[in-house]
Design a protein around this motif. Sequence first.
Motif, PDB file in Angstrom:
ATOM      1  N   ARG A 128       0.993  -0.621   0.001  1.00 36.53           N
ATOM      2  CA  ARG A 128      -0.011   0.183  -0.028  1.00 36.53           C
ATOM      3  C   ARG A 128       0.781   1.583   0.238  1.00 36.53           C
ATOM      4  O   ARG A 128       0.379   2.066  -0.686  1.00 36.53           O
ATOM      5  N   GLU A 129       2.245   1.376   0.500  1.00 31.83           N
ATOM      6  CA  GLU A 129       3.234   2.231   0.601  1.00 31.83           C
ATOM      7  C   GLU A 129       3.538   2.573  -0.994  1.00 31.83           C
ATOM      8  O   GLU A 129       3.468   3.629  -1.022  1.00 31.83           O
ATOM      9  N   LEU A 130       3.519   1.892  -1.810  1.00 35.59           N
ATOM     10  CA  LEU A 130       3.819   1.839  -2.847  1.00 35.59           C
ATOM     11  C   LEU A 130       2.506   3.055  -3.694  1.00 35.59           C
ATOM     12  O   LEU A 130       2.725   4.095  -4.600  1.00 35.59           O
ATOM     13  N   ASP A 131       1.514   2.842  -3.319  1.00 37.86           N
ATOM     14  CA  ASP A 131       0.598   3.406  -3.896  1.00 37.86           C
ATOM     15  C   ASP A 131       0.141   3.265  -5.319  1.00 37.86           C
ATOM     16  O   ASP A 131       0.307   4.509  -6.427  1.00 37.86           O
ATOM     17  N   LEU A 132      -0.327   2.347  -5.539  1.00 35.93           N
ATOM     18  CA  LEU A 132      -0.594   2.175  -6.901  1.00 35.93           C
ATOM     19  C   LEU A 132      -1.678   1.624  -7.252  1.00 35.93           C
ATOM     20  O   LEU A 132      -2.271   2.622  -6.755  1.00 35.93           O
ATOM     21  N   PRO A 133      -2.098   2.316  -8.613  1.00 35.97           N
ATOM     22  CA  PRO A 133      -3.459   2.573  -9.249  1.00 35.97           C
ATOM     23  C   PRO A 133      -4.390   1.075  -8.422  1.00 35.97           C
ATOM     24  O   PRO A 133      -3.739  -0.015  -8.016  1.00 35.97           O
ATOM     25  N   GLU A 134      -5.530   1.442  -9.053  1.00 38.98           N
ATOM     26  CA  GLU A 134      -6.662  -0.427  -8.556  1.00 38.98           C
ATOM     27  C   GLU A 134      -5.574  -1.110  -8.952  1.00 38.98           C
ATOM     28  O   GLU A 134      -6.231  -2.366  -8.255  1.00 38.98           O
ATOM     29  N   LEU A 135      -5.471  -1.564 -10.562  1.00 36.15           N
ATOM     30  CA  LEU A 135      -5.262  -2.289 -10.985  1.00 36.15           C
ATOM     31  C   LEU A 135      -3.745  -2.460 -11.836  1.00 36.15           C
ATOM     32  O   LEU A 135      -3.711  -1.910 -12.945  1.00 36.15           O
ATOM     33  N   PRO A 136      -2.952  -2.344 -11.130  1.00 39.60           N
ATOM     34  CA  PRO A 136      -1.411  -1.881 -11.482  1.00 39.60           C
ATOM     35  C   PRO A 136      -1.182  -3.559 -12.118  1.00 39.60           C
ATOM     36  O   PRO A 136      -1.604  -3.922 -12.544  1.00 39.60           O
ATOM     37  N   VAL A 137      -0.063  -2.555 -13.070  1.00 42.14           N
ATOM     38  CA  VAL A 137       0.800  -3.469 -14.349  1.00 42.14           C
ATOM     39  C   VAL A 137       2.138  -3.861 -13.849  1.00 42.14           C
ATOM     40  O   VAL A 137       2.037  -2.282 -12.767  1.00 42.14           O
ATOM     41  N   LEU A 138       2.812  -4.039 -13.795  1.00 43.60           N
ATOM     42  CA  LEU A 138       4.359  -4.222 -13.742  1.00 43.60           C
ATOM     43  C   LEU A 138       4.574  -2.616 -13.676  1.00 43.60           C
ATOM     44  O   LEU A 138       5.533  -2.522 -13.021  1.00 43.60           O
ATOM     45  N   LYS A 139       4.486  -1.737 -14.892  1.00 46.76           N
ATOM     46  CA  LYS A 139       4.896  -0.753 -15.458  1.00 46.76           C
ATOM     47  C   LYS A 139       4.564   0.252 -14.231  1.00 46.76           C
ATOM     48  O   LYS A 139       5.639   0.946 -13.686  1.00 46.76           O
ATOM     49  N   ASP A 140       3.776   0.051 -13.177  1.00 42.87           N
ATOM     50  CA  ASP A 140       3.139   1.305 -12.780  1.00 42.87           C
ATOM     51  C   ASP A 140       4.275   0.710 -11.386  1.00 42.87           C
ATOM     52  O   ASP A 140       4.460   1.333 -10.371  1.00 42.87           O
TER      53      ASP A 140
END
Length: 167
Positions: free
Chosen positions: A15-27
Amino acid sequence: MRIGRERRRAIRLIRELDLPELPVLKDVVESVARVRDRPVEVHHRRLPSGLTGFCAQLAHRDVIVIGDSASPLNRILTACHELVHLWRGHAPAQGALFDRATVRTLLPGMHPDVVRGVLMGRSHYGSPQEREAEVVATQLVTMLDLRADQIGNAQLAASLAHRRTGV
């Protein structure tokens, strides 16, 4: 630490990475680069037998090298594993040095002594850093949109059937 507790901790860390809801590896790559305030490059190369990937912390950038003979899912898992090492600031393993020829092959154009000093070559999950990298990477892969990374169901099923997690 029990695996249930480790997974919950992994989810909190991710969660600390602040990823989008459905991330991909690039995210994930972009998020780790943002957290570390330096570019992260991911390369696919032919690697020596038994080596699936590694990361190197260089002066102004981080480099991840993934074995190109691995299945698509294993390439993603290896990339996530190495990204966790970078993101969590894991120090290079003691004694994990490569010979000059291997370093020249893996990172051409870089002085072998510099590269050997920063390579994070690991092959087992006995250390706390390795275990953390594997647990967090495994949890992270379950959160990724793998369809966007072009993994077909047959490839995914085959990869999962032959995966040794080490956890």
